[in-house]
Write a protein that holds these residues in place. Sequence first.
Motif, PDB file in Angstrom:
ATOM      1  N   GLU A 185       0.837  -1.208   0.000  1.00 32.65           N
ATOM      2  CA  GLU A 185       0.000   0.000   0.000  1.00 32.65           C
ATOM      3  C   GLU A 185       0.868   1.253   0.000  1.00 32.65           C
ATOM      4  O   GLU A 185       0.560   2.226  -0.660  1.00 32.65           O
ATOM      5  N   GLY A 186       1.974   1.232   0.723  1.00 35.58           N
ATOM      6  CA  GLY A 186       2.914   2.346   0.725  1.00 35.58           C
ATOM      7  C   GLY A 186       3.567   2.548  -0.624  1.00 35.58           C
ATOM      8  O   GLY A 186       3.770   3.670  -1.084  1.00 35.58           O
ATOM      9  N   GLU A 187       3.897   1.464  -1.311  1.00 36.50           N
ATOM     10  CA  GLU A 187       4.484   1.529  -2.633  1.00 36.50           C
ATOM     11  C   GLU A 187       3.499   2.143  -3.634  1.00 36.50           C
ATOM     12  O   GLU A 187       3.885   2.945  -4.469  1.00 36.50           O
ATOM     13  N   ASN A 188       2.247   1.756  -3.541  1.00 35.99           N
ATOM     14  CA  ASN A 188       1.240   2.296  -4.472  1.00 35.99           C
ATOM     15  C   ASN A 188       1.003   3.784  -4.235  1.00 35.99           C
ATOM     16  O   ASN A 188       0.759   4.519  -5.170  1.00 35.99           O
ATOM     17  N   VAL A 189       1.112   4.243  -2.990  1.00 34.45           N
ATOM     18  CA  VAL A 189       0.950   5.666  -2.702  1.00 34.45           C
ATOM     19  C   VAL A 189       2.120   6.444  -3.272  1.00 34.45           C
ATOM     20  O   VAL A 189       1.955   7.523  -3.846  1.00 34.45           O
ATOM     21  N   GLU A 190       3.348   5.916  -3.165  1.00 32.81           N
ATOM     22  CA  GLU A 190       4.542   6.615  -3.666  1.00 32.81           C
ATOM     23  C   GLU A 190       4.527   6.719  -5.177  1.00 32.81           C
ATOM     24  O   GLU A 190       5.053   7.665  -5.742  1.00 32.81           O
ATOM     25  N   ARG A 191       3.938   5.753  -5.892  1.00 34.00           N
ATOM     26  CA  ARG A 191       3.940   5.750  -7.345  1.00 34.00           C
ATOM     27  C   ARG A 191       2.959   6.758  -7.916  1.00 34.00           C
ATOM     28  O   ARG A 191       3.065   7.165  -9.053  1.00 34.00           O
ATOM     29  N   VAL A 192       1.975   7.174  -7.118  1.00 35.42           N
ATOM     30  CA  VAL A 192       0.937   8.092  -7.623  1.00 35.42           C
ATOM     31  C   VAL A 192       1.431   9.491  -7.715  1.00 35.42           C
ATOM     32  O   VAL A 192       2.320  10.035  -7.534  1.00 35.42           O
TER      33      VAL A 192
END
Length: 109
Positions: free
Chosen positions: A102-109
């Motif tokens: 979930e943290g990775e998906n937030v950083e990619r946005v």
Amino acid sequence: MARFKGLSLFQRLRHRSRVLGRMRRALTLFAPMLVDVVRGRYRPVPWSAMGWMLLALAYLVSPLDLIPDFVMLLGLADDVVVVGWLLTKVDRALEEYRFWREGENVERV
């Protein structure tokens, strides 16, 4: 059944739906976790999740069961219960991976 004593039908169904949700989540997260581990993107390898999933698969394909499969519905029901229980263990073991993802998906946005 003592755990459900005194609970309404709605509360029992809600509990069951949570368990089914955990099983679904474990199945949908396990393959991406393996990909991330193999590619080196996720390093704290969740060995316990791999072990629980291996046990679930082994129990599912093993001819040795608590209740043999030739006993019509009960043989199948014990597979569902045991594998479901193991998948909830997988889901718990993947909790850190879920937070990381979930943290990775937030950083990619």
